[in-house]
Design an enzyme around this catalytic site. Sequence first.
Site, PDB file in Angstrom:
ATOM      1  N   SER A 123       0.820  -1.223   0.000  1.00 15.71           N
ATOM      2  CA  SER A 123       0.000   0.000   0.000  1.00 15.71           C
ATOM      3  C   SER A 123       0.847   1.264   0.000  1.00 15.71           C
ATOM      4  O   SER A 123       0.324   2.350  -0.237  1.00 15.71           O
ATOM      5  CB  SER A 123      -0.916   0.009   1.226  1.00 15.71           C
ATOM      6  OG  SER A 123      -0.157  -0.058   2.423  1.00 15.71           O
ATOM      7  N   HIS A 144      -2.901  -3.269  -5.627  1.00 19.32           N
ATOM      8  CA  HIS A 144      -3.235  -2.848  -4.271  1.00 19.32           C
ATOM      9  C   HIS A 144      -4.730  -3.035  -4.027  1.00 19.32           C
ATOM     10  O   HIS A 144      -5.551  -2.191  -4.388  1.00 19.32           O
ATOM     11  CB  HIS A 144      -2.817  -1.387  -4.080  1.00 19.32           C
ATOM     12  CG  HIS A 144      -3.134  -0.834  -2.728  1.00 19.32           C
ATOM     13  ND1 HIS A 144      -3.296   0.501  -2.477  1.00 19.32           N
ATOM     14  CD2 HIS A 144      -3.326  -1.460  -1.523  1.00 19.32           C
ATOM     15  CE1 HIS A 144      -3.574   0.690  -1.213  1.00 19.32           C
ATOM     16  NE2 HIS A 144      -3.600  -0.487  -0.614  1.00 19.32           N
ATOM     17  N   GLU A 156      -6.130  -0.719  -6.897  1.00 18.14           N
ATOM     18  CA  GLU A 156      -5.202   0.276  -7.408  1.00 18.14           C
ATOM     19  C   GLU A 156      -4.060  -0.433  -8.146  1.00 18.14           C
ATOM     20  O   GLU A 156      -3.383  -1.277  -7.565  1.00 18.14           O
ATOM     21  CB  GLU A 156      -4.655   1.085  -6.233  1.00 18.14           C
ATOM     22  CG  GLU A 156      -3.817   2.276  -6.606  1.00 18.14           C
ATOM     23  CD  GLU A 156      -3.574   3.165  -5.382  1.00 18.14           C
ATOM     24  OE1 GLU A 156      -3.766   4.380  -5.489  1.00 18.14           O
ATOM     25  OE2 GLU A 156      -3.200   2.622  -4.307  1.00 18.14           O
ATOM     26  N   ASN A 194      -3.379   6.065  -0.312  1.00 20.91           N
ATOM     27  CA  ASN A 194      -2.794   6.388   0.990  1.00 20.91           C
ATOM     28  C   ASN A 194      -2.135   7.757   1.022  1.00 20.91           C
ATOM     29  O   ASN A 194      -2.024   8.364   2.096  1.00 20.91           O
ATOM     30  CB  ASN A 194      -1.795   5.302   1.402  1.00 20.91           C
ATOM     31  CG  ASN A 194      -2.496   4.105   2.006  1.00 20.91           C
ATOM     32  OD1 ASN A 194      -3.550   4.236   2.612  1.00 20.91           O
ATOM     33  ND2 ASN A 194      -1.923   2.935   1.835  1.00 20.91           N
TER      34      ASN A 194
END
Length: 288
Positions: A123, A144, A156, A194
């Site tokens: 991540s 991800h 992702e 993130n």
Amino acid sequence: MHALEDVETVGVVGAGTMGAGIAQVAATAGYDVVMRDIEQSFLDRGFDTIEDSLSRLVARDDLTEDEAAAAEDRITGTTDLADLADAEIVVEAAPEDMELKQSIFADLDDALDEGTLLATNTSTLSITTIASATERADAVVGLHFMNPVPIMAGVEIVTGERTADESTELAHAFAEDLGKETWESDDKPGFVTNRILMPWINEGVRAFDEGVAEKEDIDRGMTLGTNVPMGPLELADHIGLDVCLHASETLHEELGDRYTPAYLLKRKVEAGDLGKKTGRGFYDYGEE
């Protein structure tokens, strides 16, 4: 590189929350899955997680009992990395530790066919750096998945410096075949999710710590005021406060002071209150 229609077997490295979830959605989509971890007890826990998750989906009428049983039957467990040799796609879902991931990818490089797509579920960590442990950086890509994997709709796709276009295309096609929607990010710290999410969570923690509002009002204000499904404190509990802290520390190291972890987040982790998985974080979950 294999085409999607040639993919029959998916390898998953790691039987924790994310690995078990990835194994489950791949098996539900009809792929044979080999899930590998370093100890049988970790595999047993992963299979328990999968069984519980499938049972909940059956109870919600998202799957029939026969579909759930068929998915479970498609997953085999192993402690031997060599058992992934027949997989056309392998997804690594080990803890967020660069040395560990590089070690796994170096071993996968030796064990797998040249046409196998090597994906990491990281991540925050660099795809390019992970890929540098292999002789096939063009076949390494970020996949991800979001937690919980069987429920969250998005994946992702992250491209490293040397990720080949055909690897990126296969990653998109595979995730979409699992019923997910995809978006793409360059290999920059935190990627899309993130990079934006961690400052939001940390600011929610600071607002609570500084007495701006009670935790329930912070979360209620964000859900009602911005139409997100969870406020920052509740979401942090679901992600895991240790995971949030580690991601924030990584981003702080790469991007500077605007990613400094909130003091209360660090204090909670030091106290062992990691969120829903330990029964207490910002909220108390009792026996859950």
